[in-house]
Design a protein around this motif. Structure first.
Motif, PDB file in Angstrom:
ATOM      1  N   PRO A  55      -9.816  -8.131  46.343  1.00 51.44           N
ATOM      2  CA  PRO A  55     -10.319  -6.857  45.819  1.00 51.44           C
ATOM      3  C   PRO A  55      -9.732  -6.558  44.438  1.00 51.44           C
ATOM      4  O   PRO A  55      -8.573  -6.841  44.164  1.00 51.44           O
ATOM      5  CB  PRO A  55      -9.822  -5.825  46.838  1.00 51.44           C
ATOM      6  N   PHE A  56     -10.571  -5.988  43.590  1.00 52.09           N
ATOM      7  CA  PHE A  56     -10.148  -5.519  42.272  1.00 52.09           C
ATOM      8  C   PHE A  56      -9.130  -4.414  42.480  1.00 52.09           C
ATOM      9  O   PHE A  56      -9.307  -3.542  43.310  1.00 52.09           O
ATOM     10  CB  PHE A  56     -11.389  -5.021  41.525  1.00 52.09           C
ATOM     11  N   SER A  57      -8.032  -4.458  41.728  1.00 48.24           N
ATOM     12  CA  SER A  57      -6.950  -3.519  41.953  1.00 48.24           C
ATOM     13  C   SER A  57      -6.655  -2.639  40.749  1.00 48.24           C
ATOM     14  O   SER A  57      -6.561  -1.432  40.864  1.00 48.24           O
ATOM     15  CB  SER A  57      -5.685  -4.290  42.336  1.00 48.24           C
ATOM     16  N   SER A  58      -6.478  -3.245  39.589  1.00 46.25           N
ATOM     17  CA  SER A  58      -6.084  -2.466  38.414  1.00 46.25           C
ATOM     18  C   SER A  58      -6.639  -3.129  37.161  1.00 46.25           C
ATOM     19  O   SER A  58      -7.233  -4.195  37.215  1.00 46.25           O
ATOM     20  CB  SER A  58      -4.566  -2.341  38.335  1.00 46.25           C
ATOM     21  N   TYR A  59      -6.422  -2.475  36.036  1.00 46.60           N
ATOM     22  CA  TYR A  59      -6.935  -2.999  34.775  1.00 46.60           C
ATOM     23  C   TYR A  59      -5.968  -2.669  33.647  1.00 46.60           C
ATOM     24  O   TYR A  59      -5.081  -1.838  33.783  1.00 46.60           O
ATOM     25  CB  TYR A  59      -8.322  -2.417  34.465  1.00 46.60           C
ATOM     26  N   ALA A  60      -6.169  -3.342  32.534  1.00 46.12           N
ATOM     27  CA  ALA A  60      -5.392  -3.076  31.321  1.00 46.12           C
ATOM     28  C   ALA A  60      -6.292  -3.321  30.127  1.00 46.12           C
ATOM     29  O   ALA A  60      -7.262  -4.077  30.206  1.00 46.12           O
ATOM     30  CB  ALA A  60      -4.177  -3.997  31.255  1.00 46.12           C
ATOM     31  N   HIS A  61      -5.983  -2.698  29.019  1.00 52.83           N
ATOM     32  CA  HIS A  61      -6.696  -2.945  27.769  1.00 52.83           C
ATOM     33  C   HIS A  61      -5.773  -3.808  26.930  1.00 52.83           C
ATOM     34  O   HIS A  61      -4.617  -3.440  26.701  1.00 52.83           O
ATOM     35  CB  HIS A  61      -7.009  -1.623  27.072  1.00 52.83           C
ATOM     36  N   GLY A  62      -6.245  -4.959  26.534  1.00 52.22           N
ATOM     37  CA  GLY A  62      -5.414  -5.866  25.760  1.00 52.22           C
ATOM     38  C   GLY A  62      -6.254  -6.702  24.827  1.00 52.22           C
ATOM     39  O   GLY A  62      -7.363  -6.308  24.457  1.00 52.22           O
ATOM     40  N   ARG A  63      -5.729  -7.860  24.450  1.00 53.94           N
ATOM     41  CA  ARG A  63      -6.450  -8.811  23.608  1.00 53.94           C
ATOM     42  C   ARG A  63      -6.419 -10.170  24.282  1.00 53.94           C
ATOM     43  O   ARG A  63      -5.405 -10.584  24.827  1.00 53.94           O
ATOM     44  CB  ARG A  63      -5.824  -8.890  22.217  1.00 53.94           C
ATOM     45  N   TYR A  64      -7.536 -10.880  24.219  1.00 59.10           N
ATOM     46  CA  TYR A  64      -7.698 -12.169  24.875  1.00 59.10           C
ATOM     47  C   TYR A  64      -7.894 -13.266  23.841  1.00 59.10           C
ATOM     48  O   TYR A  64      -8.611 -13.069  22.858  1.00 59.10           O
ATOM     49  CB  TYR A  64      -8.919 -12.119  25.806  1.00 59.10           C
ATOM     50  N   SER A  65      -7.261 -14.411  24.077  1.00 54.14           N
ATOM     51  CA  SER A  65      -7.441 -15.565  23.209  1.00 54.14           C
ATOM     52  C   SER A  65      -7.574 -16.807  24.086  1.00 54.14           C
ATOM     53  O   SER A  65      -6.693 -17.088  24.907  1.00 54.14           O
ATOM     54  CB  SER A  65      -6.240 -15.721  22.273  1.00 54.14           C
ATOM     55  N   PRO A  66      -8.698 -17.553  23.950  1.00 54.76           N
ATOM     56  CA  PRO A  66      -8.850 -18.764  24.759  1.00 54.76           C
ATOM     57  C   PRO A  66      -7.845 -19.835  24.359  1.00 54.76           C
ATOM     58  O   PRO A  66      -7.478 -19.944  23.187  1.00 54.76           O
ATOM     59  CB  PRO A  66     -10.283 -19.213  24.465  1.00 54.76           C
ATOM     60  N   VAL A  67      -7.390 -20.607  25.351  1.00 51.59           N
ATOM     61  CA  VAL A  67      -6.460 -21.706  25.107  1.00 51.59           C
ATOM     62  C   VAL A  67      -7.160 -23.033  25.390  1.00 51.59           C
ATOM     63  O   VAL A  67      -7.117 -23.953  24.598  1.00 51.59           O
ATOM     64  CB  VAL A  67      -5.188 -21.565  25.973  1.00 51.59           C
ATOM     65  N   HIS A  68      -7.840 -23.119  26.562  1.00 47.47           N
ATOM     66  CA  HIS A  68      -8.574 -24.319  26.987  1.00 47.47           C
ATOM     67  C   HIS A  68      -9.943 -23.873  27.460  1.00 47.47           C
ATOM     68  O   HIS A  68     -10.055 -23.287  28.535  1.00 47.47           O
ATOM     69  CB  HIS A  68      -7.858 -25.036  28.129  1.00 47.47           C
ATOM     70  N   GLY A  69     -10.973 -24.107  26.684  1.00 44.67           N
ATOM     71  CA  GLY A  69     -12.312 -23.669  27.071  1.00 44.67           C
ATOM     72  C   GLY A  69     -12.343 -22.152  27.164  1.00 44.67           C
ATOM     73  O   GLY A  69     -12.038 -21.462  26.206  1.00 44.67           O
ATOM     74  N   LEU A  70     -12.674 -21.634  28.341  1.00 47.49           N
ATOM     75  CA  LEU A  70     -12.696 -20.187  28.541  1.00 47.49           C
ATOM     76  C   LEU A  70     -11.423 -19.663  29.188  1.00 47.49           C
ATOM     77  O   LEU A  70     -11.268 -18.469  29.367  1.00 47.49           O
ATOM     78  CB  LEU A  70     -13.906 -19.789  29.391  1.00 47.49           C
TER      79      LEU A  70
END
Length: 108
Positions: A55-70
């Protein structure tokens, strides 16, 4: 691809799937899912093949950067790094291509 049990959900076919944006999520919630009961549980799959769910529990606002593919890493927002020296030391340099992201966390 995951083979659902007869009583289980049928995952979408992997035909040109792309990362989901917040605009698309808003449309899905507002249009496609608006009539689902309020107590409907939101569940996340561990991977694209549908192996294990939580189950989905919590969330955060951040920044994402791919390392390998997605698959990649999540970093704090610039404002969070500017306000917290310990966070800056922990994360160091954030990749230039890191994009704003809504990060969803499962319970398990």
């Amino acid at each position: 691809m995951h083979t659902p049990s007869p009583a289980g959900p049928t995952p979408p076919e992997n035909q040109g799937l792309q990362p989901l944006t917040l605009d698309t999520l808003r449309r899905l919630v507002g249009n496609n899912w608006a009539r689902l009961p309020g107590g409907t549980l939101v569940v996340l799959s561990r991977d694209a093949e549908g192996n294990l769910y939580s189950p989905f529990s919590s969330y955060a606002h951040g920044r994402y950067s791919p390392v390998h593919g997605l698959a990649g890493e999540v970093y704090p927002l610039e404002s969070e790094l500017a306000a917290d020296a310990e966070l800056r030391d922990l994360y160091g340099k954030v990749p230039d291509g890191a994009r704003a992201a809504l990060v969803l966390y499962p319970l398990g």
